[in-house]
Design an enzyme around this catalytic site. Sequence first.
Site, short mmCIF file in Angstrom:
data_model
loop_
_atom_site.label_atom_id
_atom_site.label_comp_id
_atom_site.label_asym_id
_atom_site.label_seq_id
_atom_site.Cartn_x
_atom_site.Cartn_y
_atom_site.Cartn_z
N ARG A 202 -8.96 -6.73 -45.05
CA ARG A 202 -8.13 -5.82 -44.25
C ARG A 202 -7.09 -6.54 -43.40
O ARG A 202 -6.35 -5.90 -42.66
CB ARG A 202 -9.03 -4.97 -43.35
CG ARG A 202 -9.90 -4.00 -44.11
CD ARG A 202 -10.97 -3.38 -43.23
NE ARG A 202 -10.43 -2.55 -42.16
CZ ARG A 202 -10.03 -1.29 -42.32
NH1 ARG A 202 -10.06 -0.73 -43.52
NH2 ARG A 202 -9.59 -0.60 -41.30
N LYS B 230 -16.43 -14.88 -35.58
CA LYS B 230 -16.27 -14.11 -36.83
C LYS B 230 -14.82 -14.19 -37.31
O LYS B 230 -13.90 -13.92 -36.56
CB LYS B 230 -16.66 -12.65 -36.60
CG LYS B 230 -16.61 -11.77 -37.84
CD LYS B 230 -17.11 -10.37 -37.50
CE LYS B 230 -17.21 -9.48 -38.72
NZ LYS B 230 -15.90 -9.21 -39.34
N TYR C 201 -13.08 -8.36 -29.45
CA TYR C 201 -11.83 -8.91 -29.97
C TYR C 201 -11.17 -9.81 -28.93
O TYR C 201 -11.42 -9.69 -27.73
CB TYR C 201 -10.84 -7.78 -30.30
CG TYR C 201 -11.15 -7.00 -31.54
CD1 TYR C 201 -11.03 -7.58 -32.80
CD2 TYR C 201 -11.55 -5.67 -31.45
CE1 TYR C 201 -11.30 -6.86 -33.95
CE2 TYR C 201 -11.83 -4.93 -32.60
CZ TYR C 201 -11.70 -5.54 -33.84
OH TYR C 201 -11.98 -4.81 -34.96
N HIS D 150 -12.36 -10.28 -43.10
CA HIS D 150 -12.25 -8.96 -42.48
C HIS D 150 -12.27 -7.86 -43.54
O HIS D 150 -11.59 -6.83 -43.42
CB HIS D 150 -10.96 -8.85 -41.65
CG HIS D 150 -11.10 -8.02 -40.41
ND1 HIS D 150 -11.30 -8.57 -39.16
CD2 HIS D 150 -11.09 -6.68 -40.21
CE1 HIS D 150 -11.39 -7.61 -38.26
NE2 HIS D 150 -11.26 -6.45 -38.88
N SER E 61 -19.12 -2.29 -32.24
CA SER E 61 -17.73 -2.71 -32.18
C SER E 61 -17.12 -2.46 -30.81
O SER E 61 -17.49 -1.51 -30.12
CB SER E 61 -16.92 -1.95 -33.24
OG SER E 61 -15.53 -2.13 -33.07
N TYR F 5 -9.45 4.96 -44.65
CA TYR F 5 -9.44 3.97 -43.57
C TYR F 5 -10.56 2.95 -43.76
O TYR F 5 -10.35 1.74 -43.59
CB TYR F 5 -9.58 4.67 -42.22
CG TYR F 5 -9.59 3.72 -41.04
CD1 TYR F 5 -8.41 3.09 -40.64
CD2 TYR F 5 -10.76 3.44 -40.34
CE1 TYR F 5 -8.41 2.20 -39.57
CE2 TYR F 5 -10.77 2.56 -39.27
CZ TYR F 5 -9.59 1.94 -38.89
OH TYR F 5 -9.60 1.07 -37.82
#
Length: 386
Positions: free
Chosen positions: A278, A251, A129, A275, A106, A24
């Site tokens: 990803r 970002k 996000y 990213h 995060s 991952y």
Amino acid sequence: MIISASTDYRAAAQRRLPPFLFHYIDGGAYGEHTLRRNTADLADIALRQRILKNMSDLSLETQLFGEKLAMPVVLAPVGLTGMYARRGEVQAARAAAQKGIPFTLSTVSVCPIEEVAPAIDRPMWFQLYVLKDRGFMRSALERAQAAGVKTLVFTVDMPTPGARYRDAHSGMSGPNAAARRMLQAVTHPQWAWDVGLNGKPHDLGNVSAYRGKPTTLEDYIGWLAANFDPSISWQDLAWIREFWKGPMIIKGILDPEDAKEAVRFGADGIVVSNHGGRQLDGVLSTAHALPAIADAVKGDITILADSGIRSGLDVVRMIALGADGVMLGRAFVYALAAAGEAGVVNLLNLIEKEMRVAMTLTGAKSIADITSDSLVQVTQRRLDGL
């Protein structure tokens, strides 16, 4: 296992982690071409060696957004960090604070804001996000402010998720994923004891606090997928800029025109980032995208860069290409998985040493001295020609 270089931690992490967790963090989107180019393109950049300079007073110190840093490195936001070591976000934040650099929490961390912020003696950064659930976004911002967060990192390159094919093979997703993960945990007893048994709760602390119930891995995948917002535009971000009074960083910038939009929007900084390879496979590596962006907005906005940085030499390369600082993601998670807080501290020590060697041998006494002149110009012309 002997750790003599910052890059040694990847192999150490692979030994300790269940495959679903290693792949991952290690994997990328689709065929992983951009993932590979991120590191390869940085490694291809030739530094310009200079000799017989008095480098006795070399300094790595810098300032970002009014904050003094021991070196121009920030630990990037990485989801599920708390699955890689017991209460992993807390351990990583402590390591960053010990080394005098920021840690970025995060949105989808295991440890919530209220657990991480009191564990360190300097303000952490917080990443958010773009999500359909604006109530969650506002709640997260309010909680971050209440915890003393000053700097917001706003990730904008996930209006839809990239296809990460490795996850289906590793057990993170795909058929019988939960059963495969359980079997992997049993066959990795060190991780199972440290994190599986003693690292609970294994939910997303920031999301669970808002939802009022635990958020498991399956819940996380479903909740996040349902909350991606492909309709988002710059206009939709205006309320966040008005609400957030501290520094705000956008970002996920890869194009000079988007960097200019960030300046017009009133952002304080950008992160030039794909990213970590990803999201959209086939886009430019950060090393190739950065010079044109720096040409477009350098001096108008603070520029950070991530994706592909594995060593202190890579940090120097990114700064020479136009960044004011860098963010480390995978590199610190590998170290965290291998050896916890001490591993991250050691990683940062290694990166610092590598930076000092690179700066000494390129004649750069300070971070401000690291410029395009620190690179062999044939390399710079190749980058500019893309």
